[in-house]
Design an enzyme around this catalytic site. Structure first.
Site, short mmCIF file in Angstrom:
data_model
loop_
_atom_site.label_atom_id
_atom_site.label_comp_id
_atom_site.label_asym_id
_atom_site.label_seq_id
_atom_site.Cartn_x
_atom_site.Cartn_y
_atom_site.Cartn_z
N ASN A 30 -15.18 -13.60 -14.06
CA ASN A 30 -14.23 -14.61 -15.02
C ASN A 30 -13.43 -13.51 -15.54
OD1 ASN A 30 -16.51 -14.10 -16.63
ND2 ASN A 30 -15.96 -15.61 -17.94
N CYS A 47 -17.40 -24.90 -11.47
CA CYS A 47 -16.47 -26.04 -12.16
C CYS A 47 -15.93 -26.61 -10.67
CB CYS A 47 -15.75 -25.24 -12.91
SG CYS A 47 -14.18 -24.58 -12.39
N GLU A 96 -15.88 -17.28 -9.18
CA GLU A 96 -15.66 -17.68 -7.91
C GLU A 96 -14.33 -17.63 -7.23
OE1 GLU A 96 -17.02 -18.92 -10.70
OE2 GLU A 96 -18.28 -20.73 -10.24
#
Length: 182
Positions: free
Chosen positions: A49, A95, A62
């Site tokens: 991230n 998410c 991701e």
């Protein structure tokens, strides 16, 4: 002799995701996430991230891994491992935005999402399990001609004075064209 099912061993992929987590740039949340994306040919792309104080430009681990792979020409993905937490790892799930990106490039019924706390403790889901009812047709209930100028379609605002025609629906997104009505 009966067939036996054995759970795939994702410990190596989780180990790679945990290593990618160390590169996280997360000065605001302090929540470091790493991801390891497994391609059909065995290549692994990693991501972490990357935060931004404006929050909107922040990119999840991701998506970082998927975008790296796609930018290198990859399109065949089989699994992704995700490891996250502040000091200790916790259950970390993708998410909604990451799930939509996965839906763009991965087969929902077979793509494996591995959420790991450690190499020994992890949960495996298919994308279909984490993003149910992501059917390309009618997933938003969008029928051509149903919406008028200026209507809001979920998060997409249609420009007043233009006629819209829905070209393609996928998950929570609609790709439209705007046509002059004059």
């Amino acid at each position: 002799m009966a067939d036996s099912y054995s759970k795939p061993d994702y410990s190596g992929l989780i180990r790679v995701a945990a290593a990618a987590r160390q590169h996280s740039y997360s000065p605001y949340s302090h929540f470091r996430v790493g991801a390891a994306l497994l391609c059909g040919d065995g290549k692994i792309y990693t991501g972490c991230n990357i935060e931004n104080r404006a929050y909107g430009p922040t990119n999840c681990a991701e998506r970082t891994a998927i975008f790296k792979a796609v930018s290198e020409g990859e399109r065949d993905f089989t699994a992704i491992a995700i490891v996250g937490g502040e000091s200790e790892t916790v259950w970390c799930y993708p998410c909604g935005v990451c799930r939509q990106v996965m839906a763009e490039f991965c087969e929902p019924g077979s793509f494996q999402i591995i959420c790991g706390k450690s190499e020994e403790e992890y949960k495996v889901f298919t994308l279909e399990e984490l993003l149910p009812e992501d059917e390309e047709e009618n997933s938003m209930g969008l029928d051509e001609g149903k919406y008028r100028d200026g209507d809001i379609v979920r998060v997409l605002c249609i420009v007043t004075g233009k006629k819209t025609r829905i070209l393609k629906r996928r998950g929570y997104m609609a790709f439209i064209t705007l046509e002059d009505t004059s």
